[in-house]
Design a protein around this motif. Structure first.
Motif, short mmCIF file in Angstrom:
data_model
loop_
_atom_site.label_atom_id
_atom_site.label_comp_id
_atom_site.label_asym_id
_atom_site.label_seq_id
_atom_site.Cartn_x
_atom_site.Cartn_y
_atom_site.Cartn_z
N CYS A 38 0.85 -1.17 0.00
CA CYS A 38 0.00 0.00 0.00
C CYS A 38 0.90 1.23 0.00
N TRP A 39 0.30 2.40 -0.09
CA TRP A 39 1.07 3.63 -0.09
C TRP A 39 1.95 3.72 1.16
N HIS A 40 1.46 3.13 2.27
CA HIS A 40 2.16 3.25 3.55
C HIS A 40 3.45 2.43 3.58
N ASP A 169 -9.40 -14.41 5.46
CA ASP A 169 -8.81 -13.92 6.71
C ASP A 169 -7.70 -12.95 6.31
N LEU A 170 -8.07 -11.68 6.19
CA LEU A 170 -7.12 -10.67 5.69
C LEU A 170 -5.87 -10.54 6.57
N GLN A 221 -2.56 -0.02 8.50
CA GLN A 221 -2.71 0.65 7.21
C GLN A 221 -2.79 -0.36 6.07
N TYR A 222 -1.99 -1.42 6.16
CA TYR A 222 -2.07 -2.48 5.15
C TYR A 222 -3.46 -3.11 5.16
N LEU A 223 -3.95 -3.41 6.35
CA LEU A 223 -5.29 -4.00 6.46
C LEU A 223 -6.35 -3.09 5.87
N LYS A 224 -6.24 -1.81 6.17
CA LYS A 224 -7.21 -0.84 5.68
C LYS A 224 -7.27 -0.82 4.16
#
Length: 321
Positions: A38-40, A169-170, A221-224
């Protein structure tokens, strides 16, 4: 990170989520993330680049986070993905840029350098090398080599199959993929010996913890990025090898002429998988600088953030001042 700005840009038929930092008048540096990131994932590069005076731009790539995620896999070929970034540069009136990419972001960076020789003044790739357009689509080679064995990219080809496993299961999925190919676990478990038709996580165990390079706040943040949507958009990037090959025919004989930096972890399995491409790189990139970082797996900009930042800032100071 407190100084980050966020906008949704209407470009190339989608909404592109874009974070930015640093002086508005600074020279633009684009940071393009890979899979499943992700961007993070650029969190440790943003502040040093901004402090050095650069305008840092970090998109959530098509299919990720708040950016649009078309269902049609054909909406994710490399030329279309490049066009998202090109249209954003146009909208922001940027005529000179540096593009940095990691993992899947690296092929986008390399191709932007080919497509935009006047605008892209310098290019950086991390983990995934550039060897030019292959003689046949890479997916055909994989199908020949792995007809009887499991290969995660082949597993990703049928829409819905990998999604069912990964979306179930993220947190587990992200933990498994983060630990896989980290320096502590350098072997690529997604290429372990198992029969064709096996599941992605067969033979693997959830570590239950995060790798050292990803703290709980970053993991959130990855989960989001994937919550509420799952992985279908990100996986669609893998479903375009044939289309990518077809759409890049006009680029087949071109070299990357701009100053280029390539960084690879010494324990990244991509170095073994792409050994031939690594040998071809100097033939395809006229001004190539390469560094192999010790004690480093695939997640290079986080596993060895200090080294990456030092090499990146030094390169920019020499070629993009």
């Amino acid at each position: 990170m407190d100084q980050l700005e966020h906008h949704l840009l209407p470009v190339n038929g989608i909404d592109l989520s874009l974070y930015s930092a640093g002086p508005v008048t600074g020279r633009p540096v684009w940071l393009l993330h890979g899979f499943p990131e992700c961007w993070h994932s650029w969190r440790q590069q943003i502040a040093p680049l901004a402090a050095a005076g650069y305008r840092v731009l970090i998109p959530e790539m098509r299919g990720y986070g708040q950016s649009s995620a078309p269902r049609d896999p054909a909406a994710y070929d490399v030329i279309t993905l490049c066009a998202d970034i090109q249209a954003a540069m146009d909208l922001l009136d940027q005529h000179e840029v540096c593009v940095v990419g990691h993992d899947w972001g690296a092929p986008i960076a390399w191709h932007l350098a080919l497509l935009e020789p006047a605008r892209v003044k310098a290019v950086v790739g991390m983990a995934v090398p550039f060897g030019g357009r292959p003689k046949q689509p890479a997916i055909e080679i994989m199908r020949q080599l792995y007809a009887e064995r499991f290969h995660y990219i082949l597993h990703f080809q049928e829409p819905g199959v990998a999604e069912a496993e990964m979306d179930a299961d993220l947190p587990r999925t992200l933990r498994m993929m983060m630990h896989n190919t980290s320096a502590a676990v350098p072997r690529d478990h997604f290429l372990q010996e198992k029969p064709a038709g096996a599941g992605l996580f067969d033979g693997m165990q959830d570590p239950g913890t995060l790798p050292d390079w990803c703290d709980p706040n970053a993991f959130a943040q990855y989960l989001k990025t994937f919550e509420g949507r799952g992985f279908y958009g990100a996986l669609n990037w893998y479903r375009n090898f044939e289309r990518n090959w077809q759409r890049t025919e006009a680029l087949a004989e071109r070299q990357i002429e701009q100053p280029a930096l390539f960084l690879l972890g010494d324990m990244d399995p991509v170095g073994t998988l792409e050994a031939y491409t690594l040998k071809q790189m100097p033939k395809r990139i006229a001004q190539l600088e390469q560094h192999v970082l010790k004690d480093c797996g695939h997640w290079i900009q986080n596993e060895q953030a200090g080294q990456v930042n030092q090499l990146l800032l030094d390169f920019l100071s020499r070629h993009y001042a």
